[in-house]
Design a protein around this motif. Sequence first.
Motif, PDB file in Angstrom:
ATOM      1  N   THR A  71       6.136 -15.825   1.635  1.00 58.58           N
ATOM      2  CA  THR A  71       7.298 -14.928   1.486  1.00 58.58           C
ATOM      3  C   THR A  71       8.112 -15.798   0.814  1.00 58.58           C
ATOM      4  O   THR A  71       8.111 -16.878   0.404  1.00 58.58           O
ATOM      5  CB  THR A  71       8.043 -14.748   3.058  1.00 58.58           C
TER       6      THR A  71
ATOM      7  N   CYS B 214      -2.256  -4.790   4.628  1.00 60.88           N
ATOM      8  CA  CYS B 214      -0.909  -5.169   5.162  1.00 60.88           C
ATOM      9  C   CYS B 214       0.067  -5.073   3.996  1.00 60.88           C
ATOM     10  O   CYS B 214       1.296  -4.654   4.061  1.00 60.88           O
ATOM     11  CB  CYS B 214      -0.843  -6.387   5.896  1.00 60.88           C
ATOM     12  N   LEU B 215      -0.353  -5.838   2.940  1.00 58.74           N
ATOM     13  CA  LEU B 215       0.555  -6.014   1.802  1.00 58.74           C
ATOM     14  C   LEU B 215       0.736  -4.764   0.929  1.00 58.74           C
ATOM     15  O   LEU B 215       1.797  -4.320   0.840  1.00 58.74           O
ATOM     16  CB  LEU B 215       0.183  -7.039   0.640  1.00 58.74           C
TER      17      LEU B 215
ATOM     18  N   SER C 239       8.902  -6.187   4.410  1.00 58.68           N
ATOM     19  CA  SER C 239       8.238  -6.253   3.350  1.00 58.68           C
ATOM     20  C   SER C 239       8.614  -6.806   1.993  1.00 58.68           C
ATOM     21  O   SER C 239       7.961  -7.039   0.946  1.00 58.68           O
ATOM     22  CB  SER C 239       7.340  -4.894   3.077  1.00 58.68           C
TER      23      SER C 239
ATOM     24  N   ILE D 256       7.459 -10.367  10.167  1.00 55.98           N
ATOM     25  CA  ILE D 256       5.995 -10.389   9.437  1.00 55.98           C
ATOM     26  C   ILE D 256       5.175 -11.066  10.276  1.00 55.98           C
ATOM     27  O   ILE D 256       4.029 -10.535  10.333  1.00 55.98           O
ATOM     28  CB  ILE D 256       6.432 -11.101   8.060  1.00 55.98           C
TER      29      ILE D 256
ATOM     30  N   GLU E  78       2.582  -2.022   2.692  1.00 55.66           N
ATOM     31  CA  GLU E  78       3.944  -2.269   3.035  1.00 55.66           C
ATOM     32  C   GLU E  78       4.070  -2.216   4.818  1.00 55.66           C
ATOM     33  O   GLU E  78       5.089  -1.383   4.829  1.00 55.66           O
ATOM     34  CB  GLU E  78       5.044  -1.260   2.452  1.00 55.66           C
ATOM     35  N   SER E  79       3.309  -2.999   5.321  1.00 59.64           N
ATOM     36  CA  SER E  79       3.041  -2.934   6.725  1.00 59.64           C
ATOM     37  C   SER E  79       4.338  -3.567   7.629  1.00 59.64           C
ATOM     38  O   SER E  79       4.254  -3.515   8.815  1.00 59.64           O
ATOM     39  CB  SER E  79       1.996  -3.639   7.290  1.00 59.64           C
TER      40      SER E  79
END
Lengths: 220, 118
Positions: free
Chosen positions: A170, A139-140, A149, A182, A143-144
Amino acid sequence: MATSEPVSEIEKASEPEEPQPEIIPTAPPVVAGSEQYIKHPLQNKWALWYFKNDKSKSWTENLRLIAKFDTVEDFWALYNHIQQPSKLGFGCDYCLFKDGVKPMWEDDKNKLGGRWLMTLGKQQRQVDLDRYWMETLLCLIGESFDEASDDVCGAVVNVRPKGDKIAIWTGNCQNKEAIVTIGQQYRERLSVPIKLQLGYQSHDDTSSKSGSTTKNMYSV
Amino acid sequence: MSSSTSRQLSESRAIPTRTVLINDTTQLPHDYCTTPGGTLFSTTPGGTRIIYDRKFLLDRRNSPIAQTPPAHLPIIPGVTSLSVLTENGRNEANHLIKPYNSHGKTATGEDAQFEMDI
């Protein structure tokens, strides 16, 4: 049609007569070739940290940078050659953070932020922990979370006897829209069971908590 | 024009693509997101963000590049040490690790990997 012989004769004959256009010998910026050796650049450069709980050392002394990467292939080169979270000792963490952000509350990029926290039961260590952690990493680096993101600082997995934790950190706990985006997409990616609630807590509340629970600012 | 009333469907053909090898991000064309012949990767509108979906990322796991450990990977027992690699069973490239330790020994011996963190 002409056979190959006349053609080669014409080519030979024309060589000394026709002045060739000047060829500037520049190496092509891209080379046609084997796709499998392509490295795919990531939006961000990431740093993977390892924390080992050694009581004889300070917290920062126990924190160690493993490697940085900024392509998909370099990520896998690292991931394929390190231990899975479920095999780490108790008290150990992995942290994946954007380059330049230290995996601690005190960092400027984190101090106003918080985390989406997923707590796992002891029985989930063998079943879910490694899978959830890998999904979190994907995911990171992929850039999901669309525009949200940008709010992501990193992710942490804590291996603990009472139960493991995975969190996405975050940068600003007031950015409700980004945080909820997110949380919702993260939940979907992990296929978190409906009965389980994901909670977002500010680092401020986590660090100053008196009991064992921290209040959730948001939940999905 | 033809007097025929029936329409002829044109033949369908694959969009021609070409494969390029990029060794470094600086080699990417500045307008890569509009490259004819297929995008290298997707971006958000405006081309401001490089996004990869789950399947694409997982497919790259078996890239030959990903079978070799990163250079200068620190030896951390139980985390990056040789025994871990064997246990993961990902590849046979274990000996390619470039070890370093405070004693300047190579870590190809059985016990060298435990000499860090003294």
